[in-house]
Design a protein around this motif. Structure first.
Motif, short mmCIF file in Angstrom:
data_model
loop_
_atom_site.label_atom_id
_atom_site.label_comp_id
_atom_site.label_asym_id
_atom_site.label_seq_id
_atom_site.Cartn_x
_atom_site.Cartn_y
_atom_site.Cartn_z
N GLN A 1 0.83 -1.20 0.00
CA GLN A 1 0.00 0.00 0.00
C GLN A 1 0.87 1.26 0.00
O GLN A 1 1.78 1.38 0.82
N GLY A 2 0.61 2.14 -0.96
CA GLY A 2 1.34 3.40 -1.00
C GLY A 2 2.73 3.30 -1.62
O GLY A 2 3.41 4.31 -1.78
N ARG B 1 5.41 2.72 -4.65
CA ARG B 1 5.48 2.90 -6.11
C ARG B 1 6.42 1.86 -6.69
O ARG B 1 7.58 1.79 -6.28
N ALA C 1 -0.32 -4.59 -7.78
CA ALA C 1 -1.49 -3.69 -7.72
C ALA C 1 -2.52 -4.23 -6.74
O ALA C 1 -3.13 -3.48 -5.96
N ALA D 1 0.02 -1.50 -4.38
CA ALA D 1 1.05 -0.63 -4.96
C ALA D 1 0.50 0.21 -6.10
O ALA D 1 -0.46 -0.18 -6.77
N HIS D 2 1.15 1.35 -6.33
CA HIS D 2 0.96 2.11 -7.57
C HIS D 2 1.96 1.54 -8.56
O HIS D 2 3.17 1.59 -8.32
N VAL D 3 1.47 0.97 -9.66
CA VAL D 3 2.33 0.18 -10.55
C VAL D 3 2.44 0.81 -11.94
O VAL D 3 1.43 1.13 -12.57
N THR D 4 3.67 0.96 -12.40
CA THR D 4 3.91 1.29 -13.81
C THR D 4 4.52 0.04 -14.46
O THR D 4 5.54 -0.47 -14.00
N ALA E 1 -5.90 -1.54 -12.96
CA ALA E 1 -5.32 -0.53 -12.08
C ALA E 1 -3.80 -0.46 -12.17
O ALA E 1 -3.11 -0.26 -11.18
N VAL E 2 -3.28 -0.66 -13.38
CA VAL E 2 -1.85 -0.57 -13.62
C VAL E 2 -1.63 0.38 -14.80
O VAL E 2 -2.34 0.31 -15.79
N GLU E 3 -0.66 1.28 -14.65
CA GLU E 3 -0.32 2.18 -15.74
C GLU E 3 0.62 1.45 -16.69
O GLU E 3 1.67 0.98 -16.27
#
Ligand code: CTP
Ligand code: CA
Length: 231
Positions: free
Chosen positions: A11-12, A14, A49, A53-56, A70-72
């Motif tokens: 969580q939170g 990157r 994700a 996590a914020h995922v690229t 929810a993944v870039e």
């Protein structure tokens, strides 16, 4: 496993994951590439994700895969494009995972026009080295950022997969190296298979055996280790 059964231990955070193969142009219609499906990288992105996590996801050429929710997703072709995208997205990241199959070499020159067959024997293709993205991530030594590499090894007559993996981890200098056992006695091919097996090696000397299982299961073990280290 249902997403709500998963821990939210990223969580939170990157994270950047690279996946698939890079492809190097030879002329306007041809490339040199490899057979990476991208499945392991996509599984890593999806699981991260799901764990908050914020995922690229920097994706090269892959099989026809559904982009994880929810993944870039940043699509790239060449190694140079992957390098730019990974280093850029990696700037503010807590962890970068290089699951991509990056081409070691590219054609020294790219023909401006389609190469014609003609009547004579073809010219040899001259190759030049590509930048090593993982090595650059390690050399940047961003404090607090973890770097995870992947290696597919078959072993040879003298060395087993694990000893190749340890040597590569030392050479690469990453925090972790996931070593996939490919080919060899069982003829198992991680590139085209739904399953993977191998070891998760840590720079601290730790090693966790990853039993044969789904790429999502392997991804979960990798994120377990990363979340532990970030905590
Ligand atoms: N890698 C990279 N850039 C490259 C080549 C590899 O970032 N130009 C990364 C891969 O994504 C992987 C790790 O480095 O995470 C190991 O790749 P591998 O091909 O196993 O290592 P190499 O150093 O290229 O060694 P070799 O192919 O000779 O085994
Ligand atoms: Ca290589």
């Amino acid at each position: 496993e249902a997403p709500d059964a998963l821990p939210r231990d990223l969580q939170g955070r990157r994270v950047v994951v690279s996946a698939g193969g890079t492809a190097e142009p030879l002329d306007p219609v041809r490339t040199l590439g490899n057979r990476s499906s991208g499945r392991q990288g996509y599984a890593l992105a999806r699981v991260a994700a799901q764990r908050g996590a914020h995922v690229t996801l920097v994706a090269g050429s892959t099989a026809a895969l559904d982009p994880p929710a929810a993944v870039e997703v940043v699509r790239v072709g060449t190694t140079e494009e992957m390098r730019t995208a990974v280093l850029d997205a990696g700037k503010g990241a807590d962890v970068v995972v290089m699951a991509a199959a990056v081409a070691d070499f590219r054609p020294q020159s790219v023909a401006g026009f389609k190469i014609k067959k003609g009547d004579t024997e073809p010219d040899a293709i001259r190759l030049t080295r590509n930048p090593d993205i993982l090595a650059e991530l390690v050399a940047e030594r961003v404090p607090g950022r973890l770097v995870v590499g992947f290696a597919a090894e078959t072993g040879d007559a003298e060395n087993d997969v694990l000893s190749f993996g340890r040597a590569k981890l030392e050479r690469k200098g990453s925090d972790f190296l996931v070593v996939n056992a490919v080919g060899g006695r069982t003829g198992h091919n991680a590139f085209e298979s739904a399953d993977n097996e191998g070891w998760l090696l840590g720079a601290d000397g730790s090693s966790v055996q990853l039993p044969m299982g789904s790429k999502a299961a392997l991804a979960a073990r990798v994120w377990d280790a990363v979340a532990d280290r970030l905590a």
